[in-house]
Design a protein around this motif. Structure first.
Motif, PDB file in Angstrom:
ATOM      1  N   ASP A  42     -12.522   2.110  48.773  1.00 27.45           N
ATOM      2  CA  ASP A  42     -12.744   1.951  47.504  1.00 27.45           C
ATOM      3  C   ASP A  42     -13.842   3.021  47.150  1.00 27.45           C
ATOM      4  O   ASP A  42     -13.784   3.603  45.968  1.00 27.45           O
ATOM      5  N   ARG A  62     -18.664   8.269  44.946  1.00 28.73           N
ATOM      6  CA  ARG A  62     -17.568   7.907  44.304  1.00 28.73           C
ATOM      7  C   ARG A  62     -17.351   6.562  44.499  1.00 28.73           C
ATOM      8  O   ARG A  62     -17.300   5.880  45.540  1.00 28.73           O
ATOM      9  N   THR A  63     -17.069   5.689  43.470  1.00 33.39           N
ATOM     10  CA  THR A  63     -16.355   4.505  43.709  1.00 33.39           C
ATOM     11  C   THR A  63     -15.340   4.235  42.669  1.00 33.39           C
ATOM     12  O   THR A  63     -15.565   4.289  41.426  1.00 33.39           O
ATOM     13  N   ASP A  64     -14.148   4.146  43.151  1.00 35.00           N
ATOM     14  CA  ASP A  64     -13.044   4.061  42.188  1.00 35.00           C
ATOM     15  C   ASP A  64     -12.965   2.939  41.096  1.00 35.00           C
ATOM     16  O   ASP A  64     -12.634   2.945  40.032  1.00 35.00           O
ATOM     17  N   SER A  65     -12.997   1.704  41.743  1.00 39.47           N
ATOM     18  CA  SER A  65     -12.862   0.733  40.932  1.00 39.47           C
ATOM     19  C   SER A  65     -14.085   0.250  39.571  1.00 39.47           C
ATOM     20  O   SER A  65     -13.700  -0.019  38.604  1.00 39.47           O
ATOM     21  N   LEU A  66     -15.171   1.044  39.998  1.00 38.34           N
ATOM     22  CA  LEU A  66     -16.153   1.201  39.023  1.00 38.34           C
ATOM     23  C   LEU A  66     -16.186   2.411  38.193  1.00 38.34           C
ATOM     24  O   LEU A  66     -17.031   2.910  37.258  1.00 38.34           O
ATOM     25  N   LYS A  67     -15.275   3.381  38.613  1.00 35.38           N
ATOM     26  CA  LYS A  67     -15.079   4.633  37.957  1.00 35.38           C
ATOM     27  C   LYS A  67     -16.418   5.602  38.020  1.00 35.38           C
ATOM     28  O   LYS A  67     -16.997   6.193  36.956  1.00 35.38           O
ATOM     29  N   ILE A  68     -17.231   5.398  39.176  1.00 34.97           N
ATOM     30  CA  ILE A  68     -18.333   6.077  39.415  1.00 34.97           C
ATOM     31  C   ILE A  68     -17.991   7.435  40.295  1.00 34.97           C
ATOM     32  O   ILE A  68     -17.334   7.559  41.142  1.00 34.97           O
ATOM     33  N   ALA A  69     -18.573   8.586  39.479  1.00 36.44           N
ATOM     34  CA  ALA A  69     -18.414  10.075  40.116  1.00 36.44           C
ATOM     35  C   ALA A  69     -19.803  10.712  39.991  1.00 36.44           C
ATOM     36  O   ALA A  69     -19.733  11.129  38.688  1.00 36.44           O
ATOM     37  N   SER A  74     -17.785  16.685  39.559  1.00 36.54           N
ATOM     38  CA  SER A  74     -17.731  15.848  38.542  1.00 36.54           C
ATOM     39  C   SER A  74     -18.104  16.215  37.077  1.00 36.54           C
ATOM     40  O   SER A  74     -18.184  15.630  35.986  1.00 36.54           O
ATOM     41  N   THR A 133     -23.945  -4.150  38.559  1.00 42.86           N
ATOM     42  CA  THR A 133     -22.522  -3.652  38.207  1.00 42.86           C
ATOM     43  C   THR A 133     -21.752  -4.824  38.446  1.00 42.86           C
ATOM     44  O   THR A 133     -20.510  -4.844  37.937  1.00 42.86           O
ATOM     45  N   TYR A 135     -20.333  -5.635  41.016  1.00 41.88           N
ATOM     46  CA  TYR A 135     -19.499  -5.289  42.296  1.00 41.88           C
ATOM     47  C   TYR A 135     -19.782  -6.041  43.494  1.00 41.88           C
ATOM     48  O   TYR A 135     -20.862  -6.823  43.416  1.00 41.88           O
TER      49      TYR A 135
END
Length: 528
Positions: A42, A62-69, A74, A133, A135
């Protein structure tokens, strides 16, 4: 088993794609995204070892579930978000409490099923992140990146493996670890190769700068030219690349094409290292190592002295003193007028009229003087007459040929180098900037259809820079309207490419350049 086989196939494809990526930011991003994808992670972070090898620097997060880029392509800078991770404590001991630092120091992969249950590592920062977050950081897979010299150059850290079937967070399997390690090895090779290429390119460009510096040291009037022409060349090339209609609509450049043209621009006058300084810097017609007008002035003083002595001898011999002195004053006035005329002619800033050229020749014949050997001679030497009667500028035909030879020298120098494939056309681009569309240029007399668009671009850039340059010894920099008017004439008489000139005007490339390099007083374009 099928899934594992497919992932190995994916691994091969990823390795091939990584090796072809030239942009370092995209490469780093692709490395992380590839490892995340192949292990179904993830989130993930890619660290690079700092130059002093004392810390790990965040490069991509990158963290997909948190939409972090952050980092990479980016558009979100990463430096302000995360502090570097120290590899060593203040007392010099290894910082084994941080999992990424431990992996780098000990060159060891670390696979943790649940960070909250793990022992031996400090996950306090991770837990604080989770609290903020919402998370839940669970599984971690941390893999060192090692180059061909067995040095650690970075670390890959993956977070929260996702079970493709259920979507639940699970630990990274042994297969995940092997695939990540294999991809990390390929990524390290790709990254190291890219960094080596960047270093070699930087070294190569430094050598080019060294050549231009040598030219600059020889003559302050051409060093700026060697830097400004490449800038204007790229401005016009980008404008041509952006054209969506007209004859240049099909002209497009890749990153490799841009770099090739940039190098050609930087090297377009490298042959000037062979040009004598006194020719390049010739500010007046009589200048060589020094301005010989001083010698002419000395001869005029000798002529004045001889005239005064002749008058005194005549008076002593019985001539009327008043008449003799009046004649002397007229003679000295004529001498001073001729001296002022030659000093003005020596400047060479205006086109010389035929009657003025004839006057130079008459002065040379009318005044006689005894040279250092006691022999009566013409007032001016043949070389001085040739220089003082130059119709325009300060250069004789022979000197113009000497300066023009620099392009021949440039081509010889560049064609002697073993250029790699992506730079093969550098000699052609750099060597064509004195050619004309009608075939009357030099050194090869090429016509428009025999020249690349890049060489034609460089021709316009070279001329416009020379017209507007404000650091030449023989003229002030022209205003925009004057320089553009001359380029317009060159466009109609077959000197420069009309399609590129149209782009130059319509997209106001000249104005972008002017705002960077010209004096405000030179920018007289309406609306500027």
């Amino acid at each position: 088993m099928t899934d594992l086989f497919e992932r190995f196939e994916q691994l091969n494809e990823i390795g091939a794609s990584l090796s072809s990526e030239r942009n370092i930011d995209r490469l780093l991003e692709n490395i992380l995204l590839a490892v995340k994808g192949i292990t179904h992670a993830d989130g993930g972070t890619l660290y690079r070892v700092s130059e002093d090898r004392q810390s790990l620097r965040f490069e991509i997060v990158r963290t997909d579930s948190l939409k972090i880029a952050y980092g990479g392509t980016s558009g979100e800078p990463i430096s302000a978000k995360f502090k570097d991770l120290p590899l060593y404590r203040e007392n010099g001991e290894p910082n084994n409490s941080l999992i990424a630092a431990y992996s780098a120091i000990h060159v060891r992969t670390v696979n943790i099923a649940d960070a909250y249950a793990a022992e031996g590592f400090d996950f306090s920062g991770t837990k604080k992140f989770d609290q903020v977050t919402g998370y839940r950081s669970q599984s971690f897979l941390t893999v060192p990146l090692k180059n061909h010299e067995n040095e650690i150059i970075g670390v890959l850290q993956l977070i929260n493996a996702i079970d493709p079937a259920s979507g639940a967070v699970c630990e990274f399997s042994n297969a995940d670890q092997r695939l990540a390690e294999s991809l990390a090895s390929q990524a390290a090779v790709a990254l190291t190769n890219r960094l080596l290429v960047i270093q070699l390119e930087a070294l190569f460009e430094a050598f080019i700068t060294l050549i231009n510096l040598a030219i600059d040291e020889k003559s302050p009037y051409t060093g700026g030219h060697c830097q400004r022409v490449p800038t204007l060349t790229m401005m016009l090339a980008e404008a041509a690349d952006a054209a969506s209609e007209g004859p240049l609509a099909s002209f497009q450049m890749s990153d490799k094409d841009r770099y090739e043209l940039k190098i050609a621009g930087l090297l377009h006058d490298c042959g000037k290292v062979t040009t004598p300084v006194h020719v390049v810097d010739k500010a007046t017609k009589l200048q060589t190592i020094f301005d010989r007008i001083q010698m002419v002035d000395t001869r005029f003083e000798v002529i004045r002295r001889d005239a005064e002595l002749a008058m005194l001898r005549a008076v002593l011999a019985g001539a009327d003193q008043v008449t003799a002195e009046q004649a002397l004053r007229q003679q000295l006035r004529a001498i001073d007028e001729d001296r002022a005329f030659l000093r003005h002619a020596n400047v060479g800033s205006e086109r010389m009229q035929p009657e003025d050229q004839d006057r130079v020749r008459r002065i040379s014949q009318n005044y006689r003087w005894l040279n250092s050997e006691g022999i009566e001679a013409d007032f001016l030497t043949d070389n001085e007459v040739e220089n003082l009667t130059i119709r325009a500028g300060t250069l004789t035909q022979a000197e113009r040929e000497t300066i023009n030879y620099h392009i021949v020298a440039t081509i010889k120098m560049l064609e002697s180098l073993p250029w790699p494939k992506h730079l093969k056309r550098v000699p052609e681009y750099a060597g064509g900037h004195h050619e004309r569309m009608d075939g009357k240029g030099y050194p090869k007399g090429l016509k428009r259809d025999e020249m690349s668009i890049q060489a034609r671009i460089m021709g316009i850039a070279d001329i416009f820079e020379a017209l507007t340059a404000r650091d030449r010894p023989y003229k002030p920099g022209m205003k925009l309207t004057q320089a553009l008017a001359i380029l317009g004439k060159f466009c109609h008489n077959g000197h420069i490419d009309p399609d590129l000139f149209e782009v130059f005007i319509k997209q106001k490339v000249y104005l972008k350049y002017a705002k960077l390099y010209l004096e405000p007083s030179q920018i007289d374009e309406p609306g500027a």
